[in-house]
Scaffold this active site. Structure first.
Site, short mmCIF file in Angstrom:
data_model
loop_
_atom_site.label_atom_id
_atom_site.label_comp_id
_atom_site.label_asym_id
_atom_site.label_seq_id
_atom_site.Cartn_x
_atom_site.Cartn_y
_atom_site.Cartn_z
N CYS A 151 -18.07 6.09 2.70
CA CYS A 151 -19.28 6.85 2.37
C CYS A 151 -19.53 7.99 3.34
CB CYS A 151 -20.48 5.92 2.34
SG CYS A 151 -20.22 4.47 1.30
N HIS A 193 -29.02 8.65 5.35
CA HIS A 193 -28.02 7.95 4.55
C HIS A 193 -28.74 7.13 3.49
CE1 HIS A 193 -24.18 6.37 3.48
NE2 HIS A 193 -24.46 5.13 3.87
N GLU A 202 -30.71 2.07 10.20
CA GLU A 202 -30.88 3.51 10.28
C GLU A 202 -32.22 3.87 10.92
OE1 GLU A 202 -30.19 7.48 7.53
OE2 GLU A 202 -30.07 5.50 6.60
N LYS A 243 -30.80 10.02 -2.20
CA LYS A 243 -30.12 9.01 -3.02
C LYS A 243 -31.08 8.31 -3.98
CE LYS A 243 -26.20 7.69 -0.03
NZ LYS A 243 -26.42 8.53 1.16
N HIS A 262 -25.83 6.93 -5.04
CA HIS A 262 -24.86 6.95 -3.94
C HIS A 262 -23.51 7.43 -4.47
CE1 HIS A 262 -22.79 6.26 -0.36
NE2 HIS A 262 -23.13 5.01 -0.08
N PHE A 299 -18.73 2.19 4.98
CA PHE A 299 -18.02 0.92 5.16
C PHE A 299 -16.91 1.13 6.19
CE2 PHE A 299 -18.72 -1.59 0.93
CZ PHE A 299 -20.08 -1.66 1.20
#
Length: 414
Positions: free
Chosen positions: A166, A306, A317, A338, A343, A402
């Site tokens: 990502c 994110h 975060e 998002k 995403h 990830f």
């Protein structure tokens, strides 16, 4: 001497718009592009909503129909986004840029996965090996979006396909920034592309407990909300034109923003979960802030988070921002777009970088929509539900992928 880096072109393909004007208008108005999946049956799948690309015609972007049929959609989306960005910038290889100083950094998290699934199904048929497409390999491999864009625009310099889940396109933009900043390139096309909304992609992410199981499309992607239950998969692409500042000025290019910082770290912790204490994510943000010359007494900061809507990410975060900004964390303008475009995996960071640049340009913070019940552990200003005006001086965009891949990029007004 370090070079300055300008942004001179922007292009997007997303579920909230296939051009910059539509994309930005929908984000500012808080219009969600997530809908029920229409591209394939969802019976038996744990997730039934996604950010699919609609009303997309390759020929609208100068892409030949025959080419589009032979390529995976991830490549076609990248070509469309690059067409917009290059068209805006007015860059022409061999005319106003040296082809060997014209770089391409475009990545994809999963590459041509739809093509692989289709050709594997053919392989399983009787005598199936005969019918596997000769275009399978040059369509499926993850470097093909970058390669095809470089071919189209005559970019003969370094051409790299970065793959960091990502964080892919945020790293791509960051590394392109460094290539120009350190004098290796004059212009770079940088971004990401993705087409992972296929049955295998939905099943895989859902079964590892990453996707939202909600059936109401408007209330599925809920970053920083107390009742969030996972992210919403989305497709698309985004490409930015990065250019050495003096080079851009010399040819009279429009400059949308200046890129001023980049941070990159690794959690070195877990394959899918973020480091709980957020120390590595915070360090990534701090690196970008330091290079950007962040002044806590003067700067008005917007962060495109994110903000995936997964329980672990959003808490970590929030901690990262509190560590990186200290007592100034409460003054930040933050949002997760998002919540509207889903995403986009490897393309997400680039689309969010575009949103950050436009937020700086217009002095508008796009909202995190449907944030009506914030998680008490996510207690910063996440711009709930409505856009706000702000005299932003510094915009940053974060991606945490990830594998523990963290990337942060920073922009200032031109």
């Amino acid at each position: 001497m370090m070079k300055r880096v300008a942004i001179t072109g922007l292009g997007v393909v997303t579920c909230v718009g296939n051009d910059i004007g539509t994309f930005w208008k929908n984000l500012v108005e808080g219009n969600c592009g997530i809908d029920r999946i229409s591209g394939f049956p969802t019976e038996g799948l744990q997730s039934c909503v996604a950010g699919e690309i609609r009303d997309f015609r390759p020929e609208d972007f100068g892409i030949d129909k025959s080419f589009a049929r032979k390529q995976d959609k991830c490549t076609v989306f990248a070509m469309a986004a690059a067409s917009q960005a290059v068209g805006q910038s007015g860059i022409v290889s061999g005319e106003n840029v040296d082809p060997y100083r014209f770089f391409t950094y475009i990545g994809s998290g999963v590459g041509g996965i739809e093509t692989t699934c289709r050709e594997y199904a053919r392989m399983l048929e009787p005598d199936g090996a005969r019918w596997v497409s000769p275009h399978y390999i040059p369509s499926m491999i993850g470097n093909m979006p970058a390669s095809q864009v470089a071919i189209k625009y005559g970019a003969m310099g370094s051409c790299l396909d970065i793959v960091t889940a990502c964080a892919t396109s945020t790293h791509a933009i960051g590394e392109a920034f460094r290539a120009i900043r350190h004098g290796y390139a004059d212009v770079a096309l940088a971004g990401g592309t993705e087409h992972g909304t296929i049955p295998l992609g939905v099943a895989g992410f859902a079964n590892c407990k990453a996707l939202s199981k909600r059936t109401d499309p408007a209330y599925a992607s809920l970053p920083f909300s107390a009742d969030r239950d996972g992210f919403v998969l989305a497709d698309g692409a985004a490409v930015l034109v990065l250019e050495e500042y003096g080079h851009a000025l010399a040819r009279g290019a429009e400059i949308y923003a200046e890129m001023v910082g980049y941070g990159s770290t690794c959690d070195a912790f877990h394959a899918t979960a973020p480091r709980p204490d957020a120390s590595t994510q915070a360090r990534c943000v701090s690196m970008a802030l330091e290079e950007a010359g962040y002044d806590p007494g003067k700067d008005v900061v917007y962060i495109n988070a994110h903000g995936t809507g997964t329980p672990l990410n959003d808490v970590a975060e929030t901690k990262a921002y509190k560590i990186a900004f200290g007592e100034n964390a409460g003054k930040l303008h933050i949002s997760s777009t998002k919540s509207m475009h889903g995403h986009m995996l490897g393309a997400g960071g680039a689309a969010e970088a575009v949103a950050t640049v436009l937020a700086l340009r217009d002095g508008v913070v796009p909202p995190t929509v449907h944030l009506t019940a914030p998680d008490p552990e996510c207690d910063l200003d996440y711009t709930p539900n409505k856009a706000v005006k702000a005299e932003i001086t510094l915009g940053i965009s974060n991606s945490f992928g990830f594998g523990g891949h963290n990337a942060c990029i920073a922009f200032r007004k031109a």
